[in-house]
Write a protein that holds these residues in place. Structure first.
Motif, mmCIF file in Angstrom:
data_model
loop_
_atom_site.group_PDB
_atom_site.id
_atom_site.type_symbol
_atom_site.label_atom_id
_atom_site.label_comp_id
_atom_site.label_asym_id
_atom_site.label_seq_id
_atom_site.Cartn_x
_atom_site.Cartn_y
_atom_site.Cartn_z
ATOM 1 N N MET A 1 0.832 -1.203 0.000
ATOM 2 C CA MET A 1 0.000 0.000 0.000
ATOM 3 C C MET A 1 0.860 1.244 0.000
ATOM 4 O O MET A 1 0.611 2.203 -0.693
ATOM 5 C CB MET A 1 -0.901 -0.020 1.239
ATOM 6 N N ASN A 2 1.958 1.151 0.787
ATOM 7 C CA ASN A 2 2.856 2.292 0.834
ATOM 8 C C ASN A 2 3.496 2.570 -0.522
ATOM 9 O O ASN A 2 3.607 3.715 -0.936
ATOM 10 C CB ASN A 2 3.951 2.031 1.872
ATOM 11 N N ALA A 3 3.890 1.454 -1.183
ATOM 12 C CA ALA A 3 4.504 1.595 -2.499
ATOM 13 C C ALA A 3 3.523 2.243 -3.476
ATOM 14 O O ALA A 3 3.877 3.101 -4.272
ATOM 15 C CB ALA A 3 4.952 0.229 -3.009
ATOM 16 N N GLN A 4 2.263 1.787 -3.338
ATOM 17 C CA GLN A 4 1.203 2.337 -4.201
ATOM 18 C C GLN A 4 1.074 3.846 -3.986
ATOM 19 O O GLN A 4 1.041 4.629 -4.927
ATOM 20 C CB GLN A 4 -0.113 1.628 -3.863
ATOM 21 N N ARG A 5 1.037 4.230 -2.708
ATOM 22 C CA ARG A 5 0.867 5.644 -2.400
ATOM 23 C C ARG A 5 2.059 6.451 -2.918
ATOM 24 O O ARG A 5 1.917 7.532 -3.458
ATOM 25 C CB ARG A 5 0.713 5.824 -0.883
ATOM 26 N N PHE A 6 3.241 5.845 -2.767
ATOM 27 C CA PHE A 6 4.458 6.510 -3.244
ATOM 28 C C PHE A 6 4.386 6.717 -4.755
ATOM 29 O O PHE A 6 4.702 7.789 -5.273
ATOM 30 C CB PHE A 6 5.682 5.675 -2.876
ATOM 31 N N ARG A 7 3.889 5.664 -5.438
ATOM 32 C CA ARG A 7 3.808 5.767 -6.898
ATOM 33 C C ARG A 7 2.827 6.865 -7.308
ATOM 34 O O ARG A 7 3.091 7.647 -8.213
ATOM 35 C CB ARG A 7 3.400 4.426 -7.484
ATOM 36 N N ASN A 8 1.693 6.917 -6.609
ATOM 37 C CA ASN A 8 0.716 7.957 -6.933
ATOM 38 C C ASN A 8 1.298 9.347 -6.715
ATOM 39 O O ASN A 8 1.102 10.256 -7.524
ATOM 40 C CB ASN A 8 -0.536 7.790 -6.070
#
Lengths: 278, 291
Positions: free
Chosen positions: A1-8
């Motif tokens: 989830m963190n990676a996702q948020r970082f990507r966004n």
């Protein structure tokens, strides 16, 4: 989830970054010109050692550019009037009416937008030269005005058309039900509702005409407008009076845009306070 | 939107349509026809001679010099389209989906730059791109060797100017098609489990195609007539078609030749326009397209 948020977040930054870079790109040459107009040195290179208004003084001590300013202002005023009126009428016919040959009308009134200005200028130059040799006139400011009207009206038309498209025609019906005649409906309802679009179209038209080089260059004959004056100046050699002149040229445009923005905000405020439902 | 069917006998319709139609016919359509007619004439002693022959066209088609320049013009136009779209799409997308707070201000800034006199902006680029200009000065101060860039009077200089003057067009068209996309479609794709990336490629991108096509075509046709950029920023080292046209009018006083070269450009632009709209229409009616 963190990676996702970082990507966004990364995507957001990249996207916003593009816009920031684009604005820098757009304003780099304009800012450069303005900065160099205040240099005290004769050569236009960095670093600017000290700032002065010397070149503005120089510019006004020999005001041979003033006729060009007058010509530009006259051309822009007249072309704006014609382009806005013709464009508004055309926009209403584009969006609200259906009539025979409408497709041809649309193509005819939109096509100049698809023409490189230089070609538009050349094509009209040929026609005016032939016409001039038949009727005995030579090109001057009035041919420039005709050229500007042909070039600018499609822009004005598109700007007004957007306003016509979002037009609430039940207001017109209401006025008619209340007993207004055709002219009253137009004056009291239609025109005020279209006014923001017409106003932006007029500003658009004025600035397009004020800054137009290609068409003026083709059709001016011996007359000179401000862009033609600057063009012949930079061809001769880059004296610092030209950045000064260019900066002055920005002033009317800037004033117009600021006024327009103030008007727009005021209209917006009035709309939201007078009409809470919308 | 209430739409009124009007007959040509209706004075209201006539008042709305006739003046504009007359102006456009008299000063746009007729001049175009005139240009086409002039290509079949010749000049004698710097004067137009009404001769009705194909001399100019045989000259145009037999000189490779013209075609090298035409080809260069088309290649430059295509490169310009590619760069403009690559810049305009992300910028328009950011403007349509992010940046809610400053949207109006950014739009006004873009429009203001767009409407500023092209001569002034091109002049500003000279001051930036010059060997002793702003760009090299900045680069030197971050550690590059002096004269790191040498872009003024090269085709790259021309290209920077062309992209600069034209990139706003596709930005507007793409932005307009992006804001018209129904937000519910995007949300529906998310609900159905599609990732952001997949949603972008399967919903947003296909739906923004009209803006992409029209922006690309606009850049292409308008860059065919680029004149200031190759002359002022390119320094005339790699002349484009506009320079050829200017020479045939001003230096050689050969109007039929100038008219013929103008027609070649117009036909090239029109062909591209037709091709891309045919392509866009076919894509729209292609089977299996997500509705």
């Amino acid at each position: 989830m963190n990676a996702q948020r970082f990507r966004n977040a990364l995507v957001d930054t990249l996207l916003v970054g593009t816009v920031v870079l684009l604005l820098l790109f757009f304003y780099a040459p304009i800012a450069t010109l303005v900065a160099f107009s205040f240099t005290s040195s004769r050569v236009l290179t960095l670093p600017i050692e000290s700032f002065s208004l010397a070149w503005y003084g120089e510019l006004f001590s020999k005001p041979d550019f003033l006729p060009a300013v007058r010509n530009s202002a006259a051309v822009a005023a007249v072309s704006t009037l014609f382009a806005t009126v013709l464009g508004t009428a055309g926009a209403v016919a584009w969006i609200r009416y259906r009539f025979r040959m409408q497709a041809a009308f649309r193509a005819l009134t939109f096509a100049p937008l698809l023409f490189p200005q230089l070609l538009l200028g050349v094509v009209m130059l040929l026609w005016f030269s032939v016409l001039g040799s038949w009727l005995g006139f030579s090109n001057g400011l009035f041919t420039v005005i005709i050229g500007h009207v042909v070039y600018i009206t499609p822009f004005a038309l598109v700007v007004v058309a957007v306003q016509v498209y979002g037009f609430d025609e039940t207001l017109e019906d209401a006025a008619r039900d209340a007993g207004a005649n055709g002219w009253q409906v137009f004056r009291e309802v239609t025109f005020p509702l279209l006014w923001p679009g017409i106003f932006s179209a007029a500003i658009f038209a004025f600035l397009l005409s004020w800054g137009n080089f290609y068409i003026s260059y083709s059709l001016a004959g011996t007359a000179r407008t401000l862009p033609i004056f600057v063009y012949s100046g930079i061809a001769v050699g880059s004296s610092p009076i030209y950045p000064a002149l260019a900066t002055l040229n920005l002033v009317p445009a800037l004033l117009l845009v600021v006024t327009a923005e103030v008007f727009r905000r005021r209209a917006l405020k009035r709309q939201s306070s007078g009409n809470p439902a919308s | 939107m209430k739409i009124e069917v009007k007959s040509w006998k209706d004075p209201v319709l006539l008042a709305a349509v006739a003046p504009l139609a007359v102006v456009m016919i008299a000063f746009f359509l007729v001049p175009l026809v005139m240009t086409a007619v002039l290509t079949f004439q010749t000049t004698q002693y710097y004067r137009l001679a009404w001769s009705w022959d194909l001399k100019i066209w045989t000259e145009v088609f037999s000189k490779p010099h013209y075609w090298t320049i035409m080809l260069r013009t088309v290649v430059m136009a295509l490169v310009c389209v590619a760069i403009c779209i690559a810049i305009a799409f992300p910028a328009a997308y950011a403007l349509a989906t992010r940046l809610k707070t400053f949207k109006t201000q950014i739009q006004i800034l873009i429009i203001f730059a767009f409407l500023t006199d092209a001569v002034l902006k091109t002049f500003g680029w000279i001051l930036i791109l010059d060997k002793n200009g702003v760009a090299n000065w900045l680069l030197m101060h971050v550690g590059f060797p002096p004269d790191a860039l040498n872009l003024l009077f090269t085709p790259a200089g021309t290209m920077i100017g062309m992209v600069y003057n034209l990139v706003a067009y596709p930005m507007f068209t793409i932005y307009l098609s992006l804001v018209r996309i129904d937000r519910d479609l995007v949300l529906a794709a998310y609900d159905a489990g599609a990732s952001r990336l997949r949603t972008f490629f399967e919903v947003t991108l296909p739906l923004s195609r009209p803006g992409l096509y029209s922006g690309a075509v606009l850049v292409f046709v308008l860059s065919l007539g680029a004149f200031l950029e190759p002359k002022v920023l390119g320094g005339g080292t790699a002349p484009l078609a506009s320079e050829l046209i200017r020479q045939s009018f001003e230096t050689r006083v050969n109007w039929p030749l100038g008219a013929a070269l103008t027609m070649v450009l117009i036909v090239t632009g029109a062909l591209m326009l037709g091709l891309s709209s045919a392509f866009a229409l076919r894509r729209r009616s292609a089977p299996g397209r997500p509705a």
